[in-house]
Design a protein around this motif. Structure first.
Motif, PDB file in Angstrom:
ATOM      1  N   LEU A  55       8.941 -67.602  26.817  1.00 52.93           N
ATOM      2  CA  LEU A  55       8.213 -66.781  27.788  1.00 52.93           C
ATOM      3  C   LEU A  55       6.844 -67.363  28.110  1.00 52.93           C
ATOM      4  O   LEU A  55       6.360 -67.262  29.242  1.00 52.93           O
ATOM      5  N   TRP A  56       6.197 -67.997  27.129  1.00 52.75           N
ATOM      6  CA  TRP A  56       4.882 -68.584  27.368  1.00 52.75           C
ATOM      7  C   TRP A  56       4.959 -69.826  28.242  1.00 52.75           C
ATOM      8  O   TRP A  56       3.926 -70.318  28.709  1.00 52.75           O
ATOM      9  N   LEU A  57       6.149 -70.364  28.483  1.00 46.57           N
ATOM     10  CA  LEU A  57       6.282 -71.489  29.411  1.00 46.57           C
ATOM     11  C   LEU A  57       5.864 -71.107  30.825  1.00 46.57           C
ATOM     12  O   LEU A  57       5.372 -71.940  31.586  1.00 46.57           O
ATOM     13  N   TYR A  73       3.952 -87.815  20.740  1.00 42.88           N
ATOM     14  CA  TYR A  73       4.277 -87.761  19.322  1.00 42.88           C
ATOM     15  C   TYR A  73       5.784 -87.708  19.095  1.00 42.88           C
ATOM     16  O   TYR A  73       6.321 -88.420  18.247  1.00 42.88           O
ATOM     17  N   VAL A  74       6.474 -86.860  19.870  1.00 42.77           N
ATOM     18  CA  VAL A  74       7.918 -86.720  19.690  1.00 42.77           C
ATOM     19  C   VAL A  74       8.644 -87.948  20.219  1.00 42.77           C
ATOM     20  O   VAL A  74       9.522 -88.501  19.549  1.00 42.77           O
ATOM     21  N   GLY A  75       8.296 -88.405  21.423  1.00 41.21           N
ATOM     22  CA  GLY A  75       9.040 -89.475  22.065  1.00 41.21           C
ATOM     23  C   GLY A  75       8.679 -90.851  21.567  1.00 41.21           C
ATOM     24  O   GLY A  75       9.504 -91.563  20.984  1.00 41.21           O
ATOM     25  N   VAL A  76       7.445 -91.252  21.798  1.00 40.48           N
ATOM     26  CA  VAL A  76       7.022 -92.601  21.432  1.00 40.48           C
ATOM     27  C   VAL A  76       7.011 -92.775  19.918  1.00 40.48           C
ATOM     28  O   VAL A  76       7.392 -93.828  19.398  1.00 40.48           O
ATOM     29  N   VAL A 171       7.884 -77.368  21.579  1.00 47.00           N
ATOM     30  CA  VAL A 171       9.270 -77.062  21.934  1.00 47.00           C
ATOM     31  C   VAL A 171       9.638 -77.734  23.246  1.00 47.00           C
ATOM     32  O   VAL A 171      10.713 -78.339  23.381  1.00 47.00           O
ATOM     33  N   LEU A 172       8.762 -77.636  24.236  1.00 44.58           N
ATOM     34  CA  LEU A 172       9.037 -78.261  25.528  1.00 44.58           C
ATOM     35  C   LEU A 172       9.123 -79.783  25.398  1.00 44.58           C
ATOM     36  O   LEU A 172       9.991 -80.415  26.015  1.00 44.58           O
ATOM     37  N   MET A 177      12.279 -84.779  25.358  1.00 41.58           N
ATOM     38  CA  MET A 177      12.375 -86.113  24.767  1.00 41.58           C
ATOM     39  C   MET A 177      13.647 -86.358  23.956  1.00 41.58           C
ATOM     40  O   MET A 177      14.086 -87.504  23.875  1.00 41.58           O
ATOM     41  N   VAL A 178      14.245 -85.357  23.360  1.00 40.21           N
ATOM     42  CA  VAL A 178      15.433 -85.605  22.533  1.00 40.21           C
ATOM     43  C   VAL A 178      16.601 -86.131  23.360  1.00 40.21           C
ATOM     44  O   VAL A 178      17.267 -87.087  22.933  1.00 40.21           O
ATOM     45  N   PRO A 179      16.913 -85.598  24.553  1.00 32.53           N
ATOM     46  CA  PRO A 179      17.987 -86.226  25.339  1.00 32.53           C
ATOM     47  C   PRO A 179      17.680 -87.668  25.749  1.00 32.53           C
ATOM     48  O   PRO A 179      18.584 -88.517  25.774  1.00 32.53           O
ATOM     49  N   ILE A 180      16.416 -87.962  26.044  1.00 31.75           N
ATOM     50  CA  ILE A 180      16.046 -89.332  26.398  1.00 31.75           C
ATOM     51  C   ILE A 180      16.231 -90.250  25.188  1.00 31.75           C
ATOM     52  O   ILE A 180      16.776 -91.361  25.306  1.00 31.75           O
ATOM     53  N   LEU A 181      15.802 -89.793  24.029  1.00 29.26           N
ATOM     54  CA  LEU A 181      16.003 -90.587  22.815  1.00 29.26           C
ATOM     55  C   LEU A 181      17.487 -90.743  22.481  1.00 29.26           C
ATOM     56  O   LEU A 181      17.909 -91.785  21.972  1.00 29.26           O
TER      57      LEU A 181
END
Length: 191
Positions: A55-57, A73-76, A171-172, A177-181
């Motif tokens: 909801l905060w999105l 941080y998540v992706g790179v 979360v966003l 990034m997880v599908p790209i990774l």
């Protein structure tokens, strides 16, 4: 002097009549019920936090700096471990498939088999495990440390919602990034 009313059943006689084994079963059932209540409360708390973060999105202000930091941080930050895992998984799958297909003279199917196995099953699972192991534990440690040092209480004092400030950008970033990774893991494993 006020007299207490007498009970119809004396408590001491009841304890003597009921065997001790009855009370051990009662405690077991009670502990099972308490465990079920704790699990249900935990699932409810996680569900509420997930709904609040989603909801905060859609509510301002959106913290772009936190979001971009989380993306980085998540992706790179996960590129190395995901690439390494994908490469070695692809190599091992190719070698093992080649040995198995050699018996049937079907070595030409090794590449297709590895590509299908990685893209359908292995890359998503391994990427999810690597990102969870690296990023999830780090985020949990960071937020736990912030809770112990009362930084989350300080955010509330400054009228900043901790879910919006801490959870929603992370979360966003993981959703993006997880599908790209995962695609990168498939590409490296097949290539």
């Amino acid at each position: 002097m006020i007299q207490r009313p007498r009970l119809a059943v004396d408590a001491h006689k009841f304890v003597r009549i009921v065997p001790r084994a009855y009370f051990s079963h009662v405690k077991w059932v009670e502990s099972l019920g308490l465990w079920a209540i704790r699990v249900t409360e935990g699932i409810g708390a996680m569900t509420l936090m997930s709904l609040q973060s989603l909801l905060w999105l859609f509510r301002p202000p959106f913290r772009w700096r936190n979001f971009l930091h989380s993306l980085e941080y998540v992706g790179v930050g996960s590129l190395g471990i995901v690439t390494l895992t994908g490469a070695f998984t692809g190599m091992v799958m190719a070698i093992q498939s080649a040995y198995a297909f050699k018996m049937f003279h079907a070595e030409s199917l090794v590449g297709t088999t590895v590509a299908l196995a990685l893209s359908r099953e292995l890359a998503p699972v391994l990427t999810g495990l690597m990102v969870t192991g690296r990023v999830g534990s780090s985020i949990a440690t960071e937020i736990g440390t912030m809770n112990v040092t009362e930084q989350i209480d300080a955010l509330r004092t400054m009228a900043v919602n901790p879910i919006q400030y801490l959870v929603t950008p992370r979360v966003l970033a993981c959703i993006i990034m997880v599908p790209i990774l995962c695609q990168l893991c498939s590409l490296v494993g097949v290539g």
